[in-house]
Design an enzyme around this catalytic site. Structure first.
Site, mmCIF file in Angstrom:
data_model
loop_
_atom_site.group_PDB
_atom_site.id
_atom_site.type_symbol
_atom_site.label_atom_id
_atom_site.label_comp_id
_atom_site.label_asym_id
_atom_site.label_seq_id
_atom_site.Cartn_x
_atom_site.Cartn_y
_atom_site.Cartn_z
ATOM 1 N N LYS A 63 0.832 -1.204 0.000
ATOM 2 C CA LYS A 63 0.000 0.000 0.000
ATOM 3 C C LYS A 63 0.870 1.258 0.000
ATOM 4 C CE LYS A 63 -3.914 -2.385 2.099
ATOM 5 N NZ LYS A 63 -4.717 -2.703 3.296
ATOM 6 N N GLN B 89 -4.103 -1.222 9.463
ATOM 7 C CA GLN B 89 -4.277 -2.565 8.913
ATOM 8 C C GLN B 89 -4.948 -3.492 9.931
ATOM 9 O OE1 GLN B 89 -3.666 -3.309 5.724
ATOM 10 N NE2 GLN B 89 -4.234 -5.451 5.919
ATOM 11 N N ASP C 77 -10.304 3.522 4.382
ATOM 12 C CA ASP C 77 -10.763 2.134 4.391
ATOM 13 C C ASP C 77 -12.287 2.035 4.345
ATOM 14 O OD1 ASP C 77 -9.012 -0.048 4.352
ATOM 15 O OD2 ASP C 77 -8.322 0.339 6.395
HETATM 16 N N1 GUN Z 1 -7.350 -6.425 6.310
HETATM 17 C C1 GUN Z 1 -7.901 -7.119 5.290
HETATM 18 N N2 GUN Z 1 -8.413 -6.276 4.385
HETATM 19 C C2 GUN Z 1 -8.201 -5.040 4.834
HETATM 20 C C3 GUN Z 1 -8.505 -3.737 4.325
HETATM 21 O O1 GUN Z 1 -9.102 -3.558 3.269
HETATM 22 N N3 GUN Z 1 -8.092 -2.713 5.089
HETATM 23 C C4 GUN Z 1 -7.444 -2.873 6.273
HETATM 24 N N4 GUN Z 1 -7.102 -1.798 6.948
HETATM 25 N N5 GUN Z 1 -7.155 -4.056 6.773
HETATM 26 C C5 GUN Z 1 -7.534 -5.126 6.057
#
Ligand code: GUN
Length: 315
Positions: free
Chosen positions: A63, A107, A130
């Protein structure tokens, strides 16, 4: 060159190249960031990783790499799994106030001692790239998609569904869509997105009875359960659009164990049998996965535009 097909043609299916669609969006995000730079605006993304989950580490690194490749300002924070919830909250409050940061991504999953709902609610809603803050969840649930920041994986899956509809020369309105999995990250928000597009939506889950029969009634299938190759070809109506959100790592087994053997990534759909009947299908890897990161960049761009009262790019 692929010929156009009608939905009645099941084989060969249109294999939706999520990697290509994602790269295309990332290119556009970089171009848009270039336009914003002329106005003195640099989109800023902060990623926060708590603990040592190896998969999370890979995702977060990807990311922040993507953010830099798009010309964004990117900051990474790594916290020990031992930290107190209050320390994480303090970091988020600081990032909420930071004018260089337009998007904050914490995350998931978080260590068991930290309450994820409380953490998501502490992120400023306009920085919640998110789409997990209660306000964004509410906006999406009430169909107010243009004001919400939408969760990246379902939003990315939706774009792939649109690609499939163009290829199959069909449209979503009125179609029956079945989502397998009711997580708050994928299943539930996916239902809201499909509902906003006038699908008749069913959310199936581990307690659903007659799951194969439910899936057989669907023109659009989104599998997000985390069960390797669970959805088989004989569950799928001919011509259906099949979106596989699963990423399951299977250990090396049988004859290919030993030197040079590697574990395999598979989805929640059994691609070999599903592709004999589907009208369109996403591969794993190279389907929904790459879209998540592209949508995170889109959300960061949108957040930066809104923060500066600049018109949002049409992406
Ligand atoms: N863990 C699995 N998918 C995601 C996501 O789209 N965002 C975040 N922050 N954590 C995740």
């Amino acid at each position: 060159v692929t010929a156009r097909r009608s939905t009645s043609r099941g084989y060969p299916p249109f294999v939706i190249d999520g990697k290509a669609v994602s790269n295309d969006r990332l290119d556009r995000a970089r171009d848009e960031a270039g336009e914003l730079a002329k106005k003195g605006i640099v989109p800023g993304l902060a990623t926060v990783l708590v603990g040592e989950n190896p998969a999370s580490r890979v995702y977060v690194a990807a990311k922040s790499r993507a953010a830099k490749a798009c010309g964004f300002h990117s900051e990474q924070f790594e916290l020990s799994s031992e930290i107190q919830e209050s320390e994480l909250l303090a970091l988020i409050l600081r990032l909420n106030e930071d004018p260089l940061i337009h998007g904050i991504l914490v995350q998931l999953p978080l260590p068991p001692a930290i309450n994820p709902t409380k953490i998501m609610a502490s992120i400023a809603p306009h920085k919640d790239v998110d789409g997990f803050h209660p306000i964004n969840v509410w906006l999406a649930a009430s169909g107010d998609m243009s004001r919400a920041l939408l969760p990246c994986t379902p939003a990315g899956a939706m774009i792939l569904i649109d690609k499939a509809c163009v290829e199959l020369e069909t449209h979503l309105s009125g179609k029956s869509a079945v989502i397998i999995g009711r997580s708050s990250i994928v299943g539930r928000p996916m239902a809201n997105l499909l509902l906003a597009r006038d699908c008749t939506v069913t959310i199936a889950h581990s307690k659903s009875r007659n799951l194969p029969d439910i899936v057989r009634g669907a023109a659009v299938i989104v599998a997000a359960v985390g069960q390797p190759e669970m959805v088989r070809g004989d569950w799928i109506a001919p011509g259906a659009i099949v979106i596989d959100v699963g990423i399951n790592r299977l250990p090396a087994t049988g004859q290919n164990r030993g030197e040079g053997s590697e574990s395999r990534l598979v989805g929640d759909v059994d691609f070999a049998t599903a592709s004999l009947v589907a009208g369109a299908i996403t591969p794993v890897p190279g389907g929904v996965g790459p879209m998540t990161i592209a949508m995170l960049m889109t959300n960061t761009l949108i957040a930066a535009c809104r923060a500066n009262s600049v018109a949002e790019p049409m992406m």
